[in-house]
Design a protein around this motif. Structure first.
Motif, PDB file in Angstrom:
ATOM      1  N   PRO A  11       0.847  -1.196   0.000  1.00 52.81           N
ATOM      2  CA  PRO A  11       0.000   0.000   0.000  1.00 52.81           C
ATOM      3  C   PRO A  11       0.877   1.240   0.000  1.00 52.81           C
ATOM      4  O   PRO A  11       2.022   1.208   0.466  1.00 52.81           O
ATOM      5  N   VAL A  12       0.377   2.348  -0.533  1.00 57.88           N
ATOM      6  CA  VAL A  12       1.198   3.542  -0.757  1.00 57.88           C
ATOM      7  C   VAL A  12       0.586   4.762  -0.082  1.00 57.88           C
ATOM      8  O   VAL A  12      -0.617   5.032  -0.236  1.00 57.88           O
ATOM      9  N   ALA A  13       1.424   5.494   0.661  1.00 55.55           N
ATOM     10  CA  ALA A  13       1.088   6.828   1.152  1.00 55.55           C
ATOM     11  C   ALA A  13       1.896   7.820   0.333  1.00 55.55           C
ATOM     12  O   ALA A  13       3.117   7.662   0.186  1.00 55.55           O
ATOM     13  N   LEU A  14       1.257   8.854  -0.219  1.00 53.79           N
ATOM     14  CA  LEU A  14       1.859   9.674  -1.259  1.00 53.79           C
ATOM     15  C   LEU A  14       2.640  10.889  -0.761  1.00 53.79           C
ATOM     16  O   LEU A  14       3.122  11.681  -1.571  1.00 53.79           O
ATOM     17  N   VAL A  15       2.771  11.071   0.522  1.00 56.24           N
ATOM     18  CA  VAL A  15       3.581  12.139   1.121  1.00 56.24           C
ATOM     19  C   VAL A  15       3.223  13.489   0.472  1.00 56.24           C
ATOM     20  O   VAL A  15       2.063  13.904   0.559  1.00 56.24           O
ATOM     21  N   GLU A  16       4.173  14.185  -0.184  1.00 61.04           N
ATOM     22  CA  GLU A  16       3.878  15.511  -0.749  1.00 61.04           C
ATOM     23  C   GLU A  16       2.796  15.464  -1.823  1.00 61.04           C
ATOM     24  O   GLU A  16       2.154  16.492  -2.100  1.00 61.04           O
ATOM     25  N   ALA A  17       2.578  14.301  -2.447  1.00 65.29           N
ATOM     26  CA  ALA A  17       1.553  14.175  -3.488  1.00 65.29           C
ATOM     27  C   ALA A  17       0.216  13.666  -2.950  1.00 65.29           C
ATOM     28  O   ALA A  17      -0.695  13.370  -3.732  1.00 65.29           O
ATOM     29  N   ASP A  18       0.087  13.598  -1.649  1.00 66.42           N
ATOM     30  CA  ASP A  18      -1.156  13.107  -1.042  1.00 66.42           C
ATOM     31  C   ASP A  18      -2.323  14.009  -1.427  1.00 66.42           C
ATOM     32  O   ASP A  18      -2.306  15.213  -1.145  1.00 66.42           O
ATOM     33  N   PRO A  19      -3.369  13.474  -2.099  1.00 72.79           N
ATOM     34  CA  PRO A  19      -4.484  14.326  -2.557  1.00 72.79           C
ATOM     35  C   PRO A  19      -5.335  14.892  -1.426  1.00 72.79           C
ATOM     36  O   PRO A  19      -6.102  15.829  -1.645  1.00 72.79           O
ATOM     37  N   SER A  20      -5.183  14.371  -0.233  1.00 78.95           N
ATOM     38  CA  SER A  20      -5.986  14.880   0.882  1.00 78.95           C
ATOM     39  C   SER A  20      -5.420  16.167   1.477  1.00 78.95           C
ATOM     40  O   SER A  20      -6.096  16.823   2.294  1.00 78.95           O
ATOM     41  N   LEU A  21      -4.224  16.552   1.099  1.00 70.40           N
ATOM     42  CA  LEU A  21      -3.611  17.757   1.651  1.00 70.40           C
ATOM     43  C   LEU A  21      -4.304  19.004   1.111  1.00 70.40           C
ATOM     44  O   LEU A  21      -4.613  19.094  -0.079  1.00 70.40           O
ATOM     45  N   ARG A  22      -4.497  19.976   1.975  1.00 71.19           N
ATOM     46  CA  ARG A  22      -5.153  21.213   1.543  1.00 71.19           C
ATOM     47  C   ARG A  22      -4.209  22.129   0.779  1.00 71.19           C
ATOM     48  O   ARG A  22      -4.631  22.879  -0.086  1.00 71.19           O
ATOM     49  N   THR A  23      -2.942  22.084   1.102  1.00 66.57           N
ATOM     50  CA  THR A  23      -1.933  22.839   0.351  1.00 66.57           C
ATOM     51  C   THR A  23      -0.828  21.891  -0.076  1.00 66.57           C
ATOM     52  O   THR A  23      -0.532  20.916   0.627  1.00 66.57           O
TER      53      THR A  23
END
Length: 504
Positions: A124-136
């Motif tokens: 499974p992958v967590a996208l760090v800076e590319a995480d779509p849940s981030l507001r900025t």
């Protein structure tokens, strides 16, 4: 999950990364962060400006400051491969004894191409800076490092204090700026206005494979510089080496024609490595690179030009000092060039053929005022013996000889070899007669390099180009001592691998 796998070069750590990893580890039962530090065996290049041990130090400091439980594993560079994920997991298993699997590991990675490799393995992958849940959208570490290189102090607000501390204690800010930023390009012209560069481009290309084969095993990855790179043919071969794809490949050339050919090749996509650079600089004009910043310097058929167009040994000594200064401890300077015989002033009898061309009563003294085509036609029509008379007029380094009976002359060995190794360069006669091939013997070269501080690898030594002997010298010339006893042909070239000591 027991582990968070976080692969990357990790040259700079950000505050965002620390917060994101802390949150991710907390949500996964305080998982251990496995920092897979890629390109761990590379440093001092634009892609990899920070050595692994400094990267590791910053990671460990961040872990202590944030309470993260971490394992740091170096991943040595390999040629690009679709099996990168498998190689990384196997390396971690060997280093730690831990098998990372889809059942116990989540991947933290913002690079889509890399994340896809691990997804194919089921992680499974967590996208760090590319995480779509981030507001900025946060800045990625490499972008922050480029801020540092550009002198933008905003990098300090974005970087984690662990990185800032390591950078400042080990003066890495200056190092990174020096490595990432391109050196300034000078505006000097070529060394001579009489050279036919088309001929030189063809010659460089023809000899590149042979030259690269001779030096490849001595080249150290990192920042690799070819000083006097010609048309870039040698760097083309370095560019094809999988083991050097993380290295910076830098060509330095003074001649405008050759420099433009290098730039044209790069624009046409000849080089696959993104970090290939060409600079137009005169190596006699001053330092080109910062101290201790270059891992491998290559010079081919260059040092005799520095001797010839400069102040002979003084200029060559100064050039060698500059190479030493810009070489990193443990780095290497590989030099291949012509050299003089072991006993340059030995008087010899040189016998030359006179029936292979014209034999005018006197040499001409006006060739400097003629165009290249006329010079080529005239000199090319002379016999080997008559061409010696013309060479004595045009050669920038005066010598004398005594005509004997028949086609023989009494002459010093170095002067004889300077003529014999130049006599066939009629296309560039006026250029070649301004260069001295036999200025230093190998023993004199060794003394000069030792004086600067280099140590010579045992592979270094003089050699004789037997192709030249068999095809250019022996058919039209012979050597004998003053008693008439035939002499072997002397050394014509040298190959030097000079190393800067690790503590030097």
């Amino acid at each position: 999950m027991s582990f968070v796998l976080f692969p990357g070069r990790h040259h700079l750590l950000t505050r965002f990364q620390a917060d994101y990893l802390h949150d991710l580890a907390t949500r996964n039962d305080n998982a251990t962060i496995v920092w897979a530090v890629t390109s761990a065996n590379h440093e001092n290049t634009r892609r990899n400006p920070v050595p692994y041990h400094r990267r590791e130090a910053a990671i460990e400091r961040l872990s202590c400051q944030t309470g993260l439980r971490s394992l740091v594993v170096p991943i040595f560079d390999t040629a690009p491969t679709d099996a990168f994920a498998e190689v990384t997991l196997k390396t971690i298993a060997v280093a730690t004894g831990i098998e990372l699997t889809p059942a116990n590991t989540v991947l933290a990675c913002s690079t889509p191409e890399v994340a896809d490799l691990y997804r194919k393995l089921g992680l499974p992958v967590a996208l760090v800076e590319a995480d779509p849940s981030l507001r900025t959208i946060p800045e990625r570490p490499w972008d922050v490092l480029l801020r540092l290189a550009a002198g933008d102090e905003e990098w300090r607000r974005l970087a984690h204090p662990a990185t800032i501390d390591v950078y400042e204690r080990y003066r890495l800010v200056e190092t990174i700026r020096a490595v990432v930023n391109d050196p300034l390009v000078g505006d000097e012209g070529g060394l001579t206005a009489t050279r036919d560069y088309r001929t030189y481009v063809e010659a460089f290309a023809d000899a590149a494979e042979r030259k690269w084969k001779a030096v490849r095993s001595h080249v150290q990855p990192g920042r690799i510089v070819d000083v006097g790179c010609g048309a870039g043919s040698l760097l083309e071969l370095a560019d094809r080496e999988p083991a050097l794809h993380e290295s910076d490949l830098i060509g330095v050339e003074v001649a405008r024609h050759l420099y433009q050919e290098c730039v044209h090749k790069k624009a046409q996509g000849v080089f696959r490595n993104a970090n290939v650079y060409f600079y137009r600089r005169n190596v006699l004009g001053g330092a080109i690179f910062p101290d201790r910043s270059i891992d491998t310097t290559l010079t081919f058929a260059l040092t005799h030009e520095i001797w010839s167009y400069g102040k002979q040994r003084d200029s060559l000594l100064e050039f060698a000092r500059r190479i030493f200064e810009h070489t990193a401890p443990g780095g290497v300077w590989i030099n291949s060039d012509v050299c003089g015989p072991a006993d340059p002033r030995q008087p010899v009898i040189l016998r030359l053929t006179s029936d292979d061309g014209a034999n005018p009563a006197e040499p001409r003294h006006d060739l400097q005022d003629k165009d290249t085509a006329e010079v080529r036609e005239y000199v090319g029509g002379l016999s080997t013996r008559a061409r010696l008379d013309q060479f004595a007029v045009d050669f920038a380094f005066p010598f004398t000889f005594e005509a004997l009976d028949g086609d023989a002359v009494r002459i010093e060995l170095a002067a004889a070899m300077d003529y014999l190794t130049r006599k066939d360069y009629t296309d560039n006669w006026l250029s070649e007669t301004h260069e001295q091939f036999c200025g230093l013997s190998f023993a004199e070269w060794s003394d000069l390099l030792t004086e600067v501080g280099f140590t010579l690898d045992p592979v270094s030594g003089p050699l004789r180009n037997d192709w030249i002997v068999e095809n250019r010298l022996a058919p039209v010339a012979s050597l004998a001592d003053l008693d008439g006893k035939p002499l072997d042909w002397p050394d014509t070239h040298l190959f030097v691998v000079a190393r800067r000591p690790h503590n030097g």
